[in-house]
Design a protein around this motif. Sequence first.
Motif, PDB file in Angstrom:
ATOM      1  N   LEU A 191       0.833  -1.195   0.000  1.00 62.87           N
ATOM      2  CA  LEU A 191       0.000   0.000   0.000  1.00 62.87           C
ATOM      3  C   LEU A 191       0.870   1.248   0.000  1.00 62.87           C
ATOM      4  O   LEU A 191       1.786   1.375   0.815  1.00 62.87           O
ATOM      5  CB  LEU A 191      -0.893   0.044   1.244  1.00 62.87           C
ATOM      6  N   ALA A 192       0.564   2.162  -0.897  1.00 60.18           N
ATOM      7  CA  ALA A 192       1.188   3.485  -0.836  1.00 60.18           C
ATOM      8  C   ALA A 192       0.507   4.233   0.301  1.00 60.18           C
ATOM      9  O   ALA A 192      -0.719   4.276   0.369  1.00 60.18           O
ATOM     10  CB  ALA A 192       0.977   4.220  -2.145  1.00 60.18           C
ATOM     11  N   LYS A 193       1.305   4.793   1.196  1.00 58.85           N
ATOM     12  CA  LYS A 193       0.708   5.536   2.300  1.00 58.85           C
ATOM     13  C   LYS A 193       0.107   6.821   1.749  1.00 58.85           C
ATOM     14  O   LYS A 193       0.798   7.612   1.100  1.00 58.85           O
ATOM     15  CB  LYS A 193       1.768   5.848   3.345  1.00 58.85           C
ATOM     16  N   ALA A 194      -1.172   7.015   1.965  1.00 61.53           N
ATOM     17  CA  ALA A 194      -1.822   8.209   1.416  1.00 61.53           C
ATOM     18  C   ALA A 194      -3.134   8.445   2.132  1.00 61.53           C
ATOM     19  O   ALA A 194      -3.934   7.511   2.296  1.00 61.53           O
ATOM     20  CB  ALA A 194      -2.075   8.035  -0.086  1.00 61.53           C
ATOM     21  N   ASP A 195      -3.368   9.684   2.526  1.00 56.49           N
ATOM     22  CA  ASP A 195      -4.616  10.017   3.206  1.00 56.49           C
ATOM     23  C   ASP A 195      -5.823   9.801   2.316  1.00 56.49           C
ATOM     24  O   ASP A 195      -6.920   9.553   2.795  1.00 56.49           O
ATOM     25  CB  ASP A 195      -4.587  11.492   3.656  1.00 56.49           C
ATOM     26  N   VAL A 196      -5.613   9.939   0.998  1.00 53.11           N
ATOM     27  CA  VAL A 196      -6.754   9.781   0.089  1.00 53.11           C
ATOM     28  C   VAL A 196      -7.003   8.318  -0.255  1.00 53.11           C
ATOM     29  O   VAL A 196      -7.922   8.005  -1.007  1.00 53.11           O
ATOM     30  CB  VAL A 196      -6.543  10.565  -1.230  1.00 53.11           C
ATOM     31  N   GLY A 197      -6.191   7.419   0.290  1.00 57.65           N
ATOM     32  CA  GLY A 197      -6.326   6.009  -0.044  1.00 57.65           C
ATOM     33  C   GLY A 197      -7.671   5.444   0.382  1.00 57.65           C
ATOM     34  O   GLY A 197      -8.259   5.871   1.382  1.00 57.65           O
ATOM     35  N   GLU A 198      -8.141   4.466  -0.376  1.00 56.72           N
ATOM     36  CA  GLU A 198      -9.426   3.847  -0.057  1.00 56.72           C
ATOM     37  C   GLU A 198      -9.262   2.665   0.880  1.00 56.72           C
ATOM     38  O   GLU A 198     -10.242   2.146   1.388  1.00 56.72           O
ATOM     39  CB  GLU A 198     -10.085   3.339  -1.347  1.00 56.72           C
ATOM     40  N   ASP A 199      -8.014   2.223   1.063  1.00 60.40           N
ATOM     41  CA  ASP A 199      -7.790   1.060   1.907  1.00 60.40           C
ATOM     42  C   ASP A 199      -7.372   1.487   3.304  1.00 60.40           C
ATOM     43  O   ASP A 199      -6.463   2.303   3.468  1.00 60.40           O
ATOM     44  CB  ASP A 199      -6.693   0.177   1.301  1.00 60.40           C
ATOM     45  N   THR A 200      -8.048   0.910   4.296  1.00 57.58           N
ATOM     46  CA  THR A 200      -7.653   1.167   5.671  1.00 57.58           C
ATOM     47  C   THR A 200      -6.841  -0.018   6.147  1.00 57.58           C
ATOM     48  O   THR A 200      -7.138  -1.152   5.803  1.00 57.58           O
ATOM     49  CB  THR A 200      -8.905   1.301   6.558  1.00 57.58           C
ATOM     50  N   TYR A 201      -5.798   0.255   6.883  1.00 57.32           N
ATOM     51  CA  TYR A 201      -5.044  -0.843   7.465  1.00 57.32           C
ATOM     52  C   TYR A 201      -4.570  -0.392   8.837  1.00 57.32           C
ATOM     53  O   TYR A 201      -4.762   0.769   9.215  1.00 57.32           O
ATOM     54  CB  TYR A 201      -3.879  -1.254   6.564  1.00 57.32           C
TER      55      TYR A 201
END
Lengths: 592, 592
Positions: free
Chosen positions: A213-223
């Motif tokens: 996962l690219a770390k990004a606030d706009v990402g759709e994936d939560t981890y």
Amino acid sequence: MLMRMSTLFVRTLREDPSDAEVPSHRLLVRAGYIRRAAPGIYTWLPLGLAVLRKIEGIIREEMNAIGAQEVSFPALLPREPYEATGRWTEYGDNIFRLKDRKDADYLLGPTHEEMFTLLVKDMYSSYKDLPLSLYQIQTKYRDEARPRAGLLRGREFTMKDSYSFDVSDAGLDASYQKHRAAYVRIFDRLGFDYAIVKATAGAMGGSKSEEFLAKADVGEDTYVRCTTCDYAANVEAVQVRPAAPAPYDDAPAAHVEDTPGTPTIDSLVDHLNTAFPRADRPWVAGDTLKNVLVVLKHPDGTREPLAIGLPGDREVDQKRLEGQLEPIEVEPMDETEFAKHPALVKGYIGPGVLGEEGKSGIRYLVDPRVAEGTSWVTGADEPGRHVIDLVAGRDFTADGTIEAADVRDGDACPNCTEGTLESARGIEMGHVFQLGRKYAEALDLKVLDENGKLVTVTMGSYGVGVTRAVAAIAENSLDEIGLCWPRNVAPADLHVVAAGKDDAVFAAADALVAGLAEAGLDVIYDDRAGKISPGVKFKDAELIGCPTIVTVGRGVADPDNQVIEVKDRRTGERQELALDGAVAALSAIVRG
Amino acid sequence: MLMRMSTLFVRTLREDPSDAEVPSHRLLVRAGYIRRAAPGIYTWLPLGLAVLRKIEGIIREEMNAIGAQEVSFPALLPREPYEATGRWTEYGDNIFRLKDRKDADYLLGPTHEEMFTLLVKDMYSSYKDLPLSLYQIQTKYRDEARPRAGLLRGREFTMKDSYSFDVSDAGLDASYQKHRAAYVRIFDRLGFDYAIVKATAGAMGGSKSEEFLAKADVGEDTYVRCTTCDYAANVEAVQVRPAAPAPYDDAPAAHVEDTPGTPTIDSLVDHLNTAFPRADRPWVAGDTLKNVLVVLKHPDGTREPLAIGLPGDREVDQKRLEGQLEPIEVEPMDETEFAKHPALVKGYIGPGVLGEEGKSGIRYLVDPRVAEGTSWVTGADEPGRHVIDLVAGRDFTADGTIEAADVRDGDACPNCTEGTLESARGIEMGHVFQLGRKYAEALDLKVLDENGKLVTVTMGSYGVGVTRAVAAIAENSLDEIGLCWPRNVAPADLHVVAAGKDDAVFAAADALVAGLAEAGLDVIYDDRAGKISPGVKFKDAELIGCPTIVTVGRGVADPDNQVIEVKDRRTGERQELALDGAVAALSAIVRG
């Protein structure tokens, strides 16, 4: 490659496009990298294509380095193989389907497991042909319900997908590790900040599975990730570390008490603190054992009740629960279904009637925190009554454990002893996972083993979102003035601005650029004359975001001391360089 | 690039695939370059992809060299732009259409004129931005009724398509010539035999138009070429050289004669030779003027009769006729329609009643051979009567000329005075043509000119079939034992065979191959040990068809005089080379 701004097919925009939801999308459109052709479908302009090609090149090199071989499948695929694995139906509205002039069914491939499996079946027949890894960099299609965020979730996009083929589980594991290592090198070279996150295999079946996962606030994936060690996992894949069995020889015996009007955890805790106060500490929700009833919908249509026991301060996380049970779906148990189980007393359900041996016969799975020796307050299966000091393993035994409780910031890390978990968002850039024999079985991919016996091949599947990487890298590196590419993927190594009106400036810049091109560097050269001011040129250079911006301007006026200015796009640091010898000095900066 | 046969994803076949219609298709499948995924849809294996990439590389270099800029459009396209130009309907069953989950209409792009036009409209607004040439190398789709001949007519295929944008006709012509010259360089570098053939612009509209055809017996395109000069043209595009007006002062006056029972050319000629024999030479069909009636179907649905006058030894060629009249369609005039024109006497129609001034009012166009001063026998518009010595320009005048007569081997070349035409077959590999303002008008692509006035842009369109080129080159170069690639596009420069069982052979071959790879050569190395005999290896090498085959075998046994054998795949010539220094010698062979 030399791109002259005077002729380059680009038009920078000062205004944000109205449909852009995330910064990378806004800037990629404004800086002239991409243009929208339809929702979730983009056209690549020369600058965008330059970045895309660099990313593809890095991926190709690393895939070739582990011995994977490149092939290329069509995007337009016949229905039959997808029918054989059930995915023609499973994909629902998420794939594009069409018919040809003879009314035959086709789809636009969302992934190519079936096609790779059939190709290897067509070509190979012996264990001697394996291991084999094949990959392609190819256009894929998904009919997303809400294409959003530009390239981050498109409907037509490029992926690198590869598949490994092995005879044994150990072979699969080796192929998996090779791919994983190649992915680490790819993402390191692409130059962005990423996390490797444990994942469940999801609808694809299989066992080991990790996402990049690219770390990004706009990402759709939560981890979630550990504050201390390098543990990271999808919420669905977090496995609570099971508590060691606690000794319970000295524990008091369980005792049933009247707890009138306490059908909820809050009311129960209040009542306990009033009616049965503890000397050392008050009762809290975590002292109670909550039993939640759900209904499992099996793929064959049958319905099965399930009871889940978890500490009273936790909720059932539907996604985590379904992640464990896939392909079974889960829904809450409604009143009608509840009424079919007279042993269940609403608000006061306890382990006493649960489990396959219990009066209700309902399967009973508990959270790993409900470990042997732990003591609980829970329902006594009578209205207005609870059991106190009920000890797991002594007073009741569940049918098994399940990871269904929600995961929270501050939870203990499953991997280390000090850290706690915190949630983060990311963009899924890559996925490595062990498919196992699911597709090989469905499509009958077998080879002869050393003993001449037919064995089913085991497969791994590995993907990188290539067009998505453009957006994710942009998202990861941009700043308030524009894009800001890592060196390995920038559309050009240098952006040279001829800043001035007199011929001497252009003559010096022309000569410099010719030298840089000859040295094999990729250069954007802002050679625009006329009314374009240096200020506009600088703004465009910052927006376009090459890592190094070179200004040829007034500094070349003094023939005895000609200098140019070099600016690092990321840090903003500036330095002067002598024009004489600038090609070598700039090459050194570019080549690090 | 080093490809080892021991691990290369390839499986050569001794049997022809049952569905392969042409030699290139058979061999590309047998040698492991491609595999069929569905009718007209192919998967590319590593060897095929290597050839495809080399072709793409050559095309890209030459397009960049003329200043064309690369972009990339999606394949999945919205309906609206194709609706605006009418092509959504015009394509009929030939395109793949589909709907997304919101029921919006899409197509899989067959060509991208509309998208390029809209993109330039979106980005550019001034004459200063032009000229502009854009290209893409991209996947296209056509739902062919009979996908056949493997890659020669696929339903999913790769094309390089480019478009030029100019303000003036002279600008378009310059862009066209640049592209044409680039195509000559591309096809020369690809190394196959081609003809540049004048073409009609067809459904695309426009004016100047030429096709690049690979000469091939299996080609679907028929064209004619001159036996003497370099003239070549599609049959539709052949323009008969109009005869110079002949003097007719001394010609006898026209006279009507009874010619009973002569409604056909054959019967007429027989009758003339019996009833009106000529002293110098017999009457032949070419002395008669035949008038053929057809009906034109205009796009708006109206029907119009047309009479075509041509020498009696010629037939009307429907494709040539329609090529002149596009988008009008043509059909023969049936009895009912014929009956509506009482002036027409079946079998005896003459120019007397034809033409807009004639009694029938039917428009009358004649073959260019019916030039001023030529003399004819033709119908007298009365049953059983003909006119003899009817002179064009003296006794009748048509409404114009039309190229509708069939073209035959032996016809005079329109371009030179000595040659005659002969027909040939080819595969359309490239097409350059001047679209003109058709798309710019339909989609309103205008820019401001030097005077600040909005002017419509004029466009050129240029295509190369990339996947088709693989098959066409294969077809053009193969022989009875396998594929036989030109050097620039071969999957590898050298195919090195380790022919022997002892370790010394493999050690020598390993060392040689390592040296070749280090020298930057692309090598296929047949390092297969075990039961694979040298004979099998040679057969595979010949089938796969790299231009140079190197055998490392018994020749390396003598430590004082180690030699290898080098065979030219095309000529079969063999030579021995000292192993010592072989890398340099082989590099020299490869680099010519």
